[in-house]
Design a protein around this motif. Structure first.
Motif: not given
Length: 132
Positions: A17-21, A23-24, A45-49, A53-55
């Motif tokens: 659940g890490h948003g930054g990961a 996004f990567m 993956y973009l949707h979940f990130a 809250g991943n900007t």
């Protein structure tokens, strides 16, 4: 630089659940880095990130929806994501005290916007004339 190892670590982190990961992983799937290129997985993956809250993911989805890149073209959805980022930035500046006053102008308030632009244009003209 081991992209395969990086993809493995990002994948493990994204599953937690890490948003930054997440996004990567979207970037890896978008560009076909260490994984087969797959726009559907990239959007997922973009949707979940973005949900986490991943900007960067919110901006990427806003852009994708604006142009209809691998998603349904929708200005409303694009604005939804851009607004989340704008609200986040506004909170950041408000909390930091950097901006003492931010003038809010509605984009669809043509009269006020035109008046403001006219006043700014007049001031710019006077400054330009004074510098001569």
């Amino acid at each position: 630089r081991d992209l395969n190892a990086a993809a493995g670590y990002f994948n493990e982190s994204s599953n937690l659940g890490h948003g930054g990961a997440q996004f990567m992983m979207a970037l890896f799937y978008t560009n076909g880095l260490a994984v087969p290129k797959n726009e559907a997985k990239a959007v997922l993956y973009l949707h979940f990130a973005a949900m986490n809250g991943n900007t960067h993911a919110q901006l990427a989805l806003a852009n994708r929806h604006y142009y209809g890149y691998a998603v349904v073209k929708s200005c409303q959805t694009s604005v939804k994501y851009y607004r989340k980022v704008a609200d986040k930035v506004a909170r950041l500046y408000k909390d930091s005290g950097v901006l003492a006053h931010v003038e809010k102008t509605r984009l669809n308030d043509d009269g006020a916007l035109q008046q403001r632009q006219t006043d700014e244009d007049i001031m710019q003209y006077y400054q330009y004339s004074a510098d001569k």
